[in-house]
Scaffold this active site. Sequence first.
Site, mmCIF file in Angstrom:
data_model
loop_
_atom_site.group_PDB
_atom_site.id
_atom_site.type_symbol
_atom_site.label_atom_id
_atom_site.label_comp_id
_atom_site.label_asym_id
_atom_site.label_seq_id
_atom_site.Cartn_x
_atom_site.Cartn_y
_atom_site.Cartn_z
ATOM 1 C CE LYS A 205 -1.913 2.570 3.394
ATOM 2 N NZ LYS A 205 -1.783 3.988 2.714
ATOM 3 N N GLY A 258 6.968 4.363 8.778
ATOM 4 C CA GLY A 258 6.226 5.453 8.848
ATOM 5 C C GLY A 258 6.402 6.075 10.433
ATOM 6 C CB THR A 260 6.678 6.224 16.852
ATOM 7 O OG1 THR A 260 7.877 6.300 16.449
ATOM 8 C CG2 THR A 260 6.718 5.350 18.139
ATOM 9 C CD GLU A 261 2.949 8.942 17.067
ATOM 10 O OE1 GLU A 261 3.617 9.685 17.882
ATOM 11 O OE2 GLU A 261 3.887 9.013 15.968
ATOM 12 N N GLY A 263 3.218 2.843 13.999
ATOM 13 C CA GLY A 263 3.870 1.557 13.792
ATOM 14 C C GLY A 263 3.214 0.771 15.210
ATOM 15 C CD GLU A 281 12.853 3.805 8.570
ATOM 16 O OE1 GLU A 281 13.018 4.643 9.856
ATOM 17 O OE2 GLU A 281 12.594 4.027 7.680
ATOM 18 C CB CYS A 315 12.653 8.334 9.723
ATOM 19 S SG CYS A 315 13.472 7.364 8.581
ATOM 20 C CD GLU A 412 10.189 11.606 13.333
ATOM 21 O OE1 GLU A 412 10.934 11.282 12.533
ATOM 22 O OE2 GLU A 412 9.175 11.090 13.574
#
Length: 512
Positions: A205, A258, A260-261, A263, A281, A315, A412
């Site tokens: 996707k 993408g 962290t949230e 992920g 990642e 990132c 970030e």
Amino acid sequence: AMAQNGTIENGLARNACPPPLPQPVKIPEIKHTKIFINNEWHTAIKGKMFPTINPATGVKICDVEEADKADVDEAVKAAKAAGQRGSEWRRMDASSRGGLLHRLADLLERERSVLATLESMDTGKPFLHAFFVDLDGSIKTLRYYAGWTDKIHGKTMPVDENFVCFTKHEPVGVCGAIIPWNFPLLMFTWKIAPALACGNTVVIKPAEQTPLTALHVGALIKEAGFPPGVVNIVPGFGPTAGAAIASHMNIDKVAFTGSTEVGQLIKAAAAKSNLKRVTLELGGKNPCIVFADSDLQSAVEETQKGSFFNQGQACTAASRVYVEEPVYDEFVRLSVERAKNIAIGDPMEPRTSHGPQIDQHQFDKILELVASGKKEGATLECGGCAVEDRGLFIHPTIFSDVKDHMRIAKEEIFGPVQCIMKFKKQEEVIDRANSSQYGLTAAVFTRDVHRAMSVSRLFLFSRVNCYNALHAQAPFGGFKMSGNGRELGEYALAEYTEVKAITIKLSEQLTL
């Protein structure tokens, strides 16, 4: 060629005439806007479409079919069938898989200007960056893993008693992939190349903001000769198509790049469904340590490439720069001087090195964090505002006198903001640099080789006297809240294979 860090090096003799720069291609109509399943183009089952916008102009490029759970189900069925024992893909020689990956790389070479133009239109990144960095990295990744296809093998090992034991590395199965909007084509190849090299099938996707290059490559995958169902591309949104991939009972592994949230949501969905394997990642808040003995001009250049390349939307962005006290003021002065000379403008123009942010949400988030930096007492040295009459463009921004407790030092930003902090002692700065919840990459700048080695080994991934140095041959990935698993290099192959142990009992009697 343009190095991964975004600098152009023509490699010519000093008095030689440089070759003409590549030019964007005029694309009167976007050819590929549908869902790609089984080497065929499909409309969405629910009949929905969504627009993709050029962030440099705010103008709609085209509408794209919106995949939902039902479309993901069809893609997974196709991928599972393509990977079944006895299928064309499973029967194919390993070296022939490598040949297909090489053929796909050839087609990316052929379509390089078209793909770079699409990438620039869809992301807002400068065309020359897309041409020399994103396309170059994508092609090299495909060729690197094409070379691995017939070199993935197990081991034999001595075991007790009268047995022989050996291992095989077999494909995981159907691999789901969810990729971000900042490097769409590069992340596409990072995901599919090792998966296909190991014999897996893929449902991928692309980000809803940037689906165009992935879909164009779908046509090239078919042209290259990959069997139907080996690669399936489902453009859509995270809460629908992405969630369906993460929780699907017939997907055996998912790879995500993408935030962290998101992920965390993917890992939870994978656990609650079929305990599928997950590689992540995620975000970063990456430190650079500049010692007083370093080549200061080079350190300024490298840290700014880390901070501002791709409009800071990476990132790996070098968003925390720790500078030793004796050279701090000079480092700030040189950094501001250089940042003010960054060329902002139309991404299709060859002089442009700084384009827009991806969308209004990201634009607003960056400026909100910039405002927090000013409110908390950091010194705004330059930038800190939008470019007048330019929509989503933000001036490259530098803060000095940044303290570790400030939001801009902890969160970030994912935008063109560089935070420059001061340190006195080596032990102190190592503790401060490692205090983040993230752990993705770091850099050290010094002329002292022993210091460079001693400091760099205290970070999981570290670069010495350089920053944006990524290579297909070397592993990349994070720990802590920056994720788990590795991409690129030989190490990525382990993420896409299962190790099978085979033990055979030997007879002591000889048979004729």
